[in-house]
Design a protein around this motif. Structure first.
Motif, short mmCIF file in Angstrom:
data_model
loop_
_atom_site.label_atom_id
_atom_site.label_comp_id
_atom_site.label_asym_id
_atom_site.label_seq_id
_atom_site.Cartn_x
_atom_site.Cartn_y
_atom_site.Cartn_z
N LYS A 229 66.55 87.35 38.68
CA LYS A 229 67.65 86.82 37.86
C LYS A 229 69.03 87.23 38.39
O LYS A 229 70.04 86.73 37.94
N CYS A 230 69.04 88.19 39.33
CA CYS A 230 70.30 88.65 39.88
C CYS A 230 70.75 87.73 41.02
O CYS A 230 70.00 86.86 41.46
N HIS A 231 71.94 87.95 41.52
CA HIS A 231 72.55 87.00 42.44
C HIS A 231 72.89 87.60 43.81
O HIS A 231 73.88 87.22 44.43
N PHE A 232 72.06 88.51 44.25
CA PHE A 232 72.25 89.09 45.58
C PHE A 232 71.79 88.08 46.63
O PHE A 232 70.73 87.48 46.50
N GLU A 233 72.59 87.90 47.66
CA GLU A 233 72.25 86.94 48.70
C GLU A 233 71.13 87.48 49.58
O GLU A 233 71.14 88.64 49.97
N LYS A 234 70.17 86.63 49.87
CA LYS A 234 69.04 87.02 50.69
C LYS A 234 69.53 87.38 52.08
O LYS A 234 70.28 86.63 52.71
N GLY A 235 69.14 88.55 52.55
CA GLY A 235 69.57 89.00 53.86
C GLY A 235 70.89 89.73 53.87
O GLY A 235 71.31 90.26 54.91
N GLY A 236 71.56 89.77 52.71
CA GLY A 236 72.84 90.46 52.62
C GLY A 236 72.66 91.97 52.66
O GLY A 236 71.59 92.50 52.37
N LYS A 237 73.74 92.65 53.05
CA LYS A 237 73.68 94.11 53.12
C LYS A 237 74.29 94.71 51.85
O LYS A 237 75.48 94.56 51.60
N TYR A 238 73.43 95.35 51.07
CA TYR A 238 73.85 95.95 49.81
C TYR A 238 73.32 97.38 49.71
O TYR A 238 72.30 97.70 50.35
N PRO A 239 73.96 98.24 48.91
CA PRO A 239 73.40 99.57 48.66
C PRO A 239 72.00 99.41 48.06
O PRO A 239 71.79 98.60 47.16
N THR A 240 71.04 100.15 48.59
CA THR A 240 69.65 99.98 48.18
C THR A 240 69.04 101.30 47.74
O THR A 240 69.14 102.30 48.46
N LEU A 241 68.43 101.32 46.57
CA LEU A 241 67.76 102.52 46.07
C LEU A 241 66.39 102.65 46.74
O LEU A 241 65.60 101.70 46.72
N GLN A 242 66.15 103.80 47.33
CA GLN A 242 64.88 104.05 48.02
C GLN A 242 63.84 104.57 47.03
O GLN A 242 63.86 105.73 46.63
N PRO B 175 69.22 96.22 44.12
CA PRO B 175 68.31 96.21 45.26
C PRO B 175 67.56 97.53 45.43
O PRO B 175 68.16 98.61 45.34
N THR B 176 66.26 97.43 45.64
CA THR B 176 65.44 98.61 45.88
C THR B 176 64.56 98.35 47.10
O THR B 176 64.40 97.22 47.55
N ALA B 177 64.00 99.42 47.63
CA ALA B 177 63.08 99.29 48.76
C ALA B 177 61.99 100.33 48.64
O ALA B 177 62.23 101.46 48.20
N ILE B 178 60.77 99.92 48.97
CA ILE B 178 59.65 100.85 48.99
C ILE B 178 58.78 100.50 50.19
O ILE B 178 58.51 99.33 50.46
#
Length: 230
Positions: free
Chosen positions: A158-171, A146-149
């Motif tokens: 292709k990854c399986h992160f749940e939408k809206g889930g809280k995960y470590p995110t690279l800024q 997960p990333t954020a800009i």
């Protein structure tokens, strides 16, 4: 270029290597904690078709790595031929999206369209492996977690992160700011006459084909001494 300038440039590229190591660690930390969610595998090449541009420091770094890795020969020529094809495709796409913006299409909408485009990276080999994997750009290194800009999150489809889930995110904003700072350092060390040199971003294809010589970098030539007869 003087020996002092060369030494200062090497220090900047060492800073870039430190940054890549930090990014790799962040990726592996997330991958180890969320191994089921991160779907990256050795031959997965989904990110090798994504559209993105490189800052000056990254473009010069991968250009150097390419010239160090490939001498004259068929393999080098094949990469450059693919780079030319990719660059022509990207030029057409950028021209198309430029017209879209001029016609009133929002930047966000254009970015969404561009995210769906697929252009094969010239460094992707026939075996679906990167020919310069150890020197790949930061965008390639963080693809899959997960990333954020600008406050907006992104994740590989292709990854399986749940939408809206809280995960470590690279800024990404912070990473891009650091790359911009290193690029500005390069322009300053070189004393480039191009005041906007550090704002120039190019795709991988152009970074491979470019010659980062005195003319491109805008190095100021010493004025010729006047003849005593003049």
């Amino acid at each position: 270029m003087s020996q002092i300038e060369r030494a200062e440039l090497e220090e900047i590229f060492l800073e870039y290597e430190v940054l890549t190591a930090q990014v790799d660690k962040l990726f592996h930390d997330v991958q180890s904690k969320y191994s089921k969610e991160v779907a990256c595998t050795k031959t997965c090449s989904d990110c090798c078709y994504a559209l993105f541009d490189l800052s000056l420091v990254e473009a010069m770094a991968i250009n150097r790595a390419f010239h160090d890795r490939f001498g004259f020969g068929a393999e080098r020529s094949a990469v450059l031929e693919r780079a030319g094809e990719a660059d022509r495709t990207l030029t057409r796409l950028k021209h198309y999206y430029y017209k879209e913006v001029k016609q009133g299409i929002s930047d966000e909408k254009v970015m969404e369209q561009a995210a769906r485009e697929r252009v094969r990276c010239p460094l992707l080999g026939d075996d679906n492996l990167c020919l310069l994997y150890e020197h790949r750009p930061l965008t390639c290194r963080i693809y899959g977690v997960p990333t954020a800009i600008h406050g907006k999150g992104h994740v590989c489809g292709k990854c399986h992160f749940e939408k809206g889930g809280k995960y470590p995110t690279l800024q990404l904003d912070r990473i891009q700011d650091k790359l911009a700072s290193l690029s500005h350092k390069i322009a300053k060390v070189l004393g480039s006459k191009y005041t906007e040199l550090h704002h120039v971003y190019v795709p991988v294809s152009m970074a491979l084909m470019n010659k980062y010589d005195e003319a491109y970098l805008g190095l100021k030539q010493n004025e010729k001494k006047k003849s005593p007869l003049e």
